[in-house]
Enzyme design. Structure first.
Site, PDB file in Angstrom:
ATOM      1  N   LEU A 241       0.815  -1.220   0.000  1.00 45.84           N
ATOM      2  CA  LEU A 241       0.000   0.000   0.000  1.00 45.84           C
ATOM      3  C   LEU A 241       0.845   1.264   0.000  1.00 45.84           C
ATOM      4  O   LEU A 241       0.462   2.272  -0.609  1.00 45.84           O
ATOM      5  CB  LEU A 241      -0.941   0.010   1.208  1.00 45.84           C
ATOM      6  CG  LEU A 241      -1.972  -1.120   1.263  1.00 45.84           C
ATOM      7  CD1 LEU A 241      -2.827  -0.983   2.515  1.00 45.84           C
ATOM      8  CD2 LEU A 241      -2.834  -1.127   0.012  1.00 45.84           C
ATOM      9  N   HIS A 242       1.999   1.243   0.649  1.00 42.99           N
ATOM     10  CA  HIS A 242       2.804   2.465   0.746  1.00 42.99           C
ATOM     11  C   HIS A 242       3.345   2.935  -0.605  1.00 42.99           C
ATOM     12  O   HIS A 242       3.790   4.072  -0.728  1.00 42.99           O
ATOM     13  CB  HIS A 242       3.951   2.298   1.754  1.00 42.99           C
ATOM     14  CG  HIS A 242       4.908   1.184   1.425  1.00 42.99           C
ATOM     15  ND1 HIS A 242       5.148   0.146   2.294  1.00 42.99           N
ATOM     16  CD2 HIS A 242       5.691   0.951   0.348  1.00 42.99           C
ATOM     17  CE1 HIS A 242       6.044  -0.673   1.780  1.00 42.99           C
ATOM     18  NE2 HIS A 242       6.387  -0.201   0.587  1.00 42.99           N
ATOM     19  N   GLY A 243       3.296   2.081  -1.615  1.00 43.79           N
ATOM     20  CA  GLY A 243       3.785   2.473  -2.929  1.00 43.79           C
ATOM     21  C   GLY A 243       2.727   3.086  -3.825  1.00 43.79           C
ATOM     22  O   GLY A 243       2.990   3.333  -5.007  1.00 43.79           O
ATOM     23  N   GLU A 270       2.167  -3.558   6.824  1.00 45.42           N
ATOM     24  CA  GLU A 270       2.662  -2.267   6.344  1.00 45.42           C
ATOM     25  C   GLU A 270       3.697  -1.667   7.299  1.00 45.42           C
ATOM     26  O   GLU A 270       3.664  -1.911   8.513  1.00 45.42           O
ATOM     27  CB  GLU A 270       1.503  -1.272   6.193  1.00 45.42           C
ATOM     28  CG  GLU A 270       0.860  -1.272   4.810  1.00 45.42           C
ATOM     29  CD  GLU A 270       1.833  -0.905   3.701  1.00 45.42           C
ATOM     30  OE1 GLU A 270       2.688  -0.018   3.892  1.00 45.42           O
ATOM     31  OE2 GLU A 270       1.746  -1.527   2.630  1.00 45.42           O
ATOM     32  N   ARG A 299       3.353   6.838   0.388  1.00 48.35           N
ATOM     33  CA  ARG A 299       3.823   7.335   1.684  1.00 48.35           C
ATOM     34  C   ARG A 299       3.641   6.241   2.736  1.00 48.35           C
ATOM     35  O   ARG A 299       2.980   5.240   2.475  1.00 48.35           O
ATOM     36  CB  ARG A 299       3.055   8.592   2.102  1.00 48.35           C
ATOM     37  CG  ARG A 299       1.574   8.374   2.425  1.00 48.35           C
ATOM     38  CD  ARG A 299       0.774   9.628   2.261  1.00 48.35           C
ATOM     39  NE  ARG A 299       0.760  10.056   0.871  1.00 48.35           N
ATOM     40  CZ  ARG A 299       0.239  11.213   0.466  1.00 48.35           C
ATOM     41  NH1 ARG A 299      -0.272  12.050   1.323  1.00 48.35           N
ATOM     42  NH2 ARG A 299       0.250  11.539  -0.812  1.00 48.35           N
TER      43      ARG A 299
END
Length: 339
Positions: A241-243, A270, A299
Site C-alpha cells: 500500500l505504501h507504494g 505495512e 507514503r
C-alpha cells in the site's frame, strides 16, 4: 555514522548555540566517504588487519594521497580507528561494512545513496507544487545492479519477518486458497503454504513469479486493473500500500476484499510510524516516507488510515499486531463481512 559528541558540544547543537545543520553537512560528507570506501574495498582490506596508508593504498589499488584524505574523514566520523599507527576498522565498520559480514549494510547504503542523489532532485519544487517526481520503477529497471540489490533487500526483509507473521495469524481451518497481491518474491506465500499443507497460493504482481514451492504459482497482472479471481480464503497485501497514492491504496484494499469469500481473511502488513521504534528508526521511516511520496506518490500511511480502508472494504478488523522483529511494521487481520 553520527559523530560521538562530548556532552557540552551536543547540548550546544541541541540548544541552537551551534549550527545544527553542520552535523547534517558532516553526515552528507561521511555518506559519500563511506560509499567510496565501500566501493574501493577499503573496509574489506582492513578486515584482514591494520594497514599503513601505503599498504591500504596498495590493497585498494588507489593513490596514497587520496587514500590518506579519505581515511582521515573516516577516522573523524568514527568508521576507522588507529592501531599502533595503522588504520583499522572501528567495530561499526567491521560489523556493517565488510562484504564477508553477515550484517553487511554496504549494499543498503549504496542503493539509498544513489536513490537520494539521483531521484531527490527537484524536491523543493515538488513540495511547493504538490507534484512528486515519480518514476521510481522505471528508474530502477534501467539499473540492473541496483534492481538486484533492491530485490535482495525485499527478500531479506520477508525472510526475516515471515516466521513471525505466519505465527501471529492463524488461517481458517478449511483454508485452501491464498491470493498474494504484490507478493513479488513469493516468500510469504511459501511460508504460509509450508505451515498449512492444504493451502495453495497464487502470487499476482507485475512480473510473473516462478516459485520453487510446488503449491505456489505466479501470475502477471496489474494490481489495480488486472482481473482477479474471487472466492479466496485468504488475501495478502504485504508491504504494498505504501507504494500507491491514497485513492489507489484504498481501491487496492477494496479489490483484495472482493477477492475473498464471505468470512475470508484479509491480511495487511505495512510499515508504520511506531512510537516503539528507536530515534534512528523513526528518522529513517520519515525519510522513507519522503522517498515514497517523491518517487512513487505513496507514503507511510497512519494505522488509522489503513483501518478505515479495511472497514470501507467491508471487512472487520480482528487483530492488529505490532511485530517484534521490526518495530516499524504492523500486521492487520480482518474478516470479510464480519460484524
Amino acid at each position: 555514522m553520527p559523530i560521538d559528541l562530548p556532552a557540552d558540544e551536543a547540548e550546544a547543537f541541541r540548544s541552537g548555540h551551534a549550527p545544527a545543520p553542520m552535523l547534517d553537512l558532516v553526515g552528507l560528507m561521511a555518506a559519500h566517504a563511506v560509499r567510496a570506501g565501500w566501493e574501493l574495498g577499503l573496509f574489506d582490506a582492513l578486515g584482514k588487519g591494520p594497514l599503513t596508508t601505503w599498504e591500504l593504498a596498495a590493497a585498494t589499488r588507489s593513490d596514497p594521497a587520496g587514500i590518506e584524505q579519505l581515511a582521515n574523514l573516516l577516522h573523524a566520523t568514527g568508521y576507522l580507528r588507529w592501531d599502533d599507527g595503522r588504520h583499522a576498522n572501528s567495530p561499526a565498520a567491521g560489523t556493517w561494512l565488510r562484504r564477508d559480514s553477515p550484517n553487511c549494510y554496504g549494499h543498503v547504503l549504496s542503493l539509498w545513496h544513489t536513490m537520494i542523489e539521483e531521484l531527490w532532485t527537484g524536491l523543493p519544487e515538488a513540495v511547493r507544487e504538490g507534484r512528486p517526481r515519480g518514476g521510481f520503477y522505471t528508474w530502477l529497471a534501467a539499473q540492473p545492479e541496483l534492481r538486484a540489490t533492491f530485490q535482495n533487500l525485499q527478500r531479506g526483509l520477508a525472510g526475516w519477518l515471515a516466521e513471525e507473521v505466519v505465527a501471529l495469524t492463524g488461517l481458517p481451518a478449511d483454508a485452501t486458497s491464498l491470493l498474494d497481491l504484490g507478493g513479488g518474491h513469493g516468500l510469504y506465500s511459501e511460508a504460509y503454504c509450508t505451515a498449512y499443507p492444504a493451502l495453495h497460493a497464487t502470487v499476482v504482481d507485475s512480473v510473473r513469479l516462478v516459485s520453487g514451492h510446488q503449491r505456489v504459482t505466479g501470475r502477471a497482472a496489474d494490481l489495480l486493473t488486472g482481473s482477479l479471481d474471487d472466492g479466496h480464503d485468504v488475501v495478502l497485501l504485504f508491504n504494498v500500500l505504501h507504494g500507491f497514492p491514497s485513492a489507489d491504496a484504498a481501491r487496492l484494499v477494496a479489490r483484495a476484499a472482493r477477492a475473498l469469500r464471505q468470512d475470508g481473511l484479509l491480511l495487511v502488513l505495512e510499515t508504520t510510524a511506531s512510537d516503539r521504534a528507536g530515534a534512528a528508526e523513526r528518522a529513517f521511516t520519515a525519510g522513507f516516507s519522503v522517498n515514497l511520496w517523491h518517487t512513487q506518490n505513496g507514503r507511510v500511511y497512519p494505522e488509522r488510515q489503513i483501518e478505515e480502508w479495511i472497514a470501507g472494504a467491508g471487512c472487520a478488523l480482528r487483530e492488529r499486531h505490532e511485530l517484534t522483529r521490526s518495530a516499524t511494521h504492523t500486521l492487520f487481520a480482518a474478516v470479510k463481512g464480519a460484524s
